[in-house]
Motif scaffolding. Sequence first.
Motif, PDB file in Angstrom:
ATOM      1  N   UNK A 103     -59.701  36.818  69.232  1.00  0.00           N
ATOM      2  CA  UNK A 103     -58.958  37.164  69.684  1.00  0.00           C
ATOM      3  C   UNK A 103     -58.090  36.224  68.679  1.00  0.00           C
ATOM      4  N   UNK A 104     -57.391  35.016  70.298  1.00  0.00           N
ATOM      5  CA  UNK A 104     -55.975  34.142  69.158  1.00  0.00           C
ATOM      6  C   UNK A 104     -57.014  33.506  68.335  1.00  0.00           C
ATOM      7  N   UNK A 105     -58.538  33.166  68.393  1.00  0.00           N
ATOM      8  CA  UNK A 105     -58.789  32.165  67.156  1.00  0.00           C
ATOM      9  C   UNK A 105     -59.048  33.111  66.143  1.00  0.00           C
ATOM     10  N   UNK A 106     -59.514  33.769  65.814  1.00  0.00           N
ATOM     11  CA  UNK A 106     -59.468  35.071  64.742  1.00  0.00           C
ATOM     12  C   UNK A 106     -57.587  34.957  64.039  1.00  0.00           C
ATOM     13  N   UNK A 107     -57.025  34.778  65.704  1.00  0.00           N
ATOM     14  CA  UNK A 107     -55.481  34.713  64.390  1.00  0.00           C
ATOM     15  C   UNK A 107     -54.703  33.350  63.774  1.00  0.00           C
ATOM     16  N   UNK A 108     -55.141  32.543  64.870  1.00  0.00           N
ATOM     17  CA  UNK A 108     -54.904  31.422  64.314  1.00  0.00           C
ATOM     18  C   UNK A 108     -55.887  30.836  62.976  1.00  0.00           C
ATOM     19  N   UNK A 109     -57.271  31.367  63.001  1.00  0.00           N
ATOM     20  CA  UNK A 109     -57.994  30.814  61.738  1.00  0.00           C
ATOM     21  C   UNK A 109     -56.829  31.686  59.970  1.00  0.00           C
ATOM     22  N   UNK A 110     -56.568  33.341  60.757  1.00  0.00           N
ATOM     23  CA  UNK A 110     -56.144  33.583  59.535  1.00  0.00           C
ATOM     24  C   UNK A 110     -54.607  33.040  59.286  1.00  0.00           C
ATOM     25  N   UNK A 111     -53.691  32.422  60.001  1.00  0.00           N
ATOM     26  CA  UNK A 111     -52.793  31.841  59.888  1.00  0.00           C
ATOM     27  C   UNK A 111     -53.315  30.573  59.076  1.00  0.00           C
ATOM     28  N   UNK A 112     -54.297  29.535  59.637  1.00  0.00           N
ATOM     29  CA  UNK A 112     -54.115  28.475  59.059  1.00  0.00           C
ATOM     30  C   UNK A 112     -55.117  28.985  57.294  1.00  0.00           C
ATOM     31  N   UNK A 113     -55.561  29.384  57.509  1.00  0.00           N
ATOM     32  CA  UNK A 113     -56.251  30.110  55.648  1.00  0.00           C
ATOM     33  C   UNK A 113     -54.522  29.660  54.952  1.00  0.00           C
ATOM     34  N   UNK A 114     -53.507  31.300  55.605  1.00  0.00           N
ATOM     35  CA  UNK A 114     -52.412  31.069  54.843  1.00  0.00           C
ATOM     36  C   UNK A 114     -51.287  29.941  54.404  1.00  0.00           C
ATOM     37  N   UNK A 115     -51.470  29.478  55.176  1.00  0.00           N
ATOM     38  CA  UNK A 115     -51.001  28.186  54.905  1.00  0.00           C
ATOM     39  C   UNK A 115     -51.786  27.170  53.767  1.00  0.00           C
ATOM     40  N   UNK A 116     -52.973  27.278  53.863  1.00  0.00           N
ATOM     41  CA  UNK A 116     -53.832  26.121  53.262  1.00  0.00           C
ATOM     42  C   UNK A 116     -53.000  27.097  51.686  1.00  0.00           C
ATOM     43  N   UNK A 117     -53.712  28.118  51.825  1.00  0.00           N
ATOM     44  CA  UNK A 117     -52.940  28.830  50.528  1.00  0.00           C
ATOM     45  C   UNK A 117     -51.564  28.670  50.224  1.00  0.00           C
ATOM     46  N   UNK A 118     -50.812  27.695  51.145  1.00  0.00           N
ATOM     47  CA  UNK A 118     -49.673  27.244  50.050  1.00  0.00           C
ATOM     48  C   UNK A 118     -49.949  25.931  50.147  1.00  0.00           C
ATOM     49  N   UNK A 119     -50.458  25.372  50.745  1.00  0.00           N
ATOM     50  CA  UNK A 119     -50.633  24.033  50.185  1.00  0.00           C
ATOM     51  C   UNK A 119     -50.762  22.699  51.242  1.00  0.00           C
ATOM     52  N   UNK A 120     -50.631  23.821  52.117  1.00  0.00           N
ATOM     53  CA  UNK A 120     -50.171  23.239  53.496  1.00  0.00           C
ATOM     54  C   UNK A 120     -51.753  22.544  54.220  1.00  0.00           C
ATOM     55  N   UNK A 121     -52.551  21.545  54.969  1.00  0.00           N
ATOM     56  CA  UNK A 121     -53.876  20.887  55.768  1.00  0.00           C
ATOM     57  C   UNK A 121     -53.215  20.117  56.963  1.00  0.00           C
ATOM     58  N   UNK A 122     -53.847  20.424  57.865  1.00  0.00           N
ATOM     59  CA  UNK A 122     -54.082  19.452  58.206  1.00  0.00           C
ATOM     60  C   UNK A 122     -52.721  19.758  59.731  1.00  0.00           C
ATOM     61  N   UNK A 123     -52.541  18.492  60.380  1.00  0.00           N
ATOM     62  CA  UNK A 123     -51.682  19.115  61.483  1.00  0.00           C
ATOM     63  C   UNK A 123     -50.432  19.171  60.249  1.00  0.00           C
ATOM     64  N   UNK A 124     -50.158  18.982  59.083  1.00  0.00           N
ATOM     65  CA  UNK A 124     -48.610  18.977  58.356  1.00  0.00           C
ATOM     66  C   UNK A 124     -49.025  20.561  58.144  1.00  0.00           C
ATOM     67  N   UNK A 125     -49.512  21.419  58.345  1.00  0.00           N
ATOM     68  CA  UNK A 125     -49.607  22.071  58.878  1.00  0.00           C
ATOM     69  C   UNK A 125     -49.187  23.262  59.898  1.00  0.00           C
ATOM     70  N   UNK A 126     -48.841  22.566  60.873  1.00  0.00           N
ATOM     71  CA  UNK A 126     -48.574  22.873  62.351  1.00  0.00           C
ATOM     72  C   UNK A 126     -47.658  23.947  62.363  1.00  0.00           C
ATOM     73  N   UNK A 127     -46.031  23.278  62.028  1.00  0.00           N
ATOM     74  CA  UNK A 127     -45.623  24.302  62.046  1.00  0.00           C
ATOM     75  C   UNK A 127     -45.125  25.467  61.782  1.00  0.00           C
ATOM     76  N   UNK A 128     -45.271  25.040  60.413  1.00  0.00           N
ATOM     77  CA  UNK A 128     -45.410  26.769  59.671  1.00  0.00           C
ATOM     78  C   UNK A 128     -46.771  27.166  60.469  1.00  0.00           C
TER      79      UNK A 128
END
Length: 156
Positions: A103-128
């Motif tokens: 469940x945690x991995x699924x939520x993290x994946x969704x949040x990372x996809x949302x951040x990458x859609x905003x142009x944030x990638x790699x460790x720079x997306x950590x805070x978002x």
Amino acid sequence: MSETTLKDTLHSDLTTAIKARDELRSATLRMVLTAVKSEEVAGKTAKMLSDAEVMTVLQREAKKRAEAAEAFAGAGRAESAEREKAELGVIETYLPAPLSDEELAELVDEAVLAASAEGLTGMGAMGAVMSQLKPTIGARADGKRLSAAVRARLNN
């Protein structure tokens, strides 16, 4: 008729534990309610805590018990470690069920996809990613576990 708050539930359960002569439960609930009261009067003005704020206090108390049990066990004080674990068990009855790793991995994946859609990638997306997940996950996973999962996902 007003809603019962988490604090009211804790008080009611304390009364029940005292009447049942349940020393462990009553002592643990007294400690938790003392921590809640301390939080309410901290700062310049006293305030009533919301259920979410009481839940945060419960999480903090649970973490203290877990760390103390580990420290006592490491120091060879098994009896004290068992007492801390028993208190942790009482506190955990008021906390929501923890997220499974899946469940945690699924939520993290969704949040990372949302951040990458905003142009944030790699460790720079950590805070978002962390700020997006914190309110969603709440008390169901501790910050250390959450940040480890996010860091692992972002490094892939």
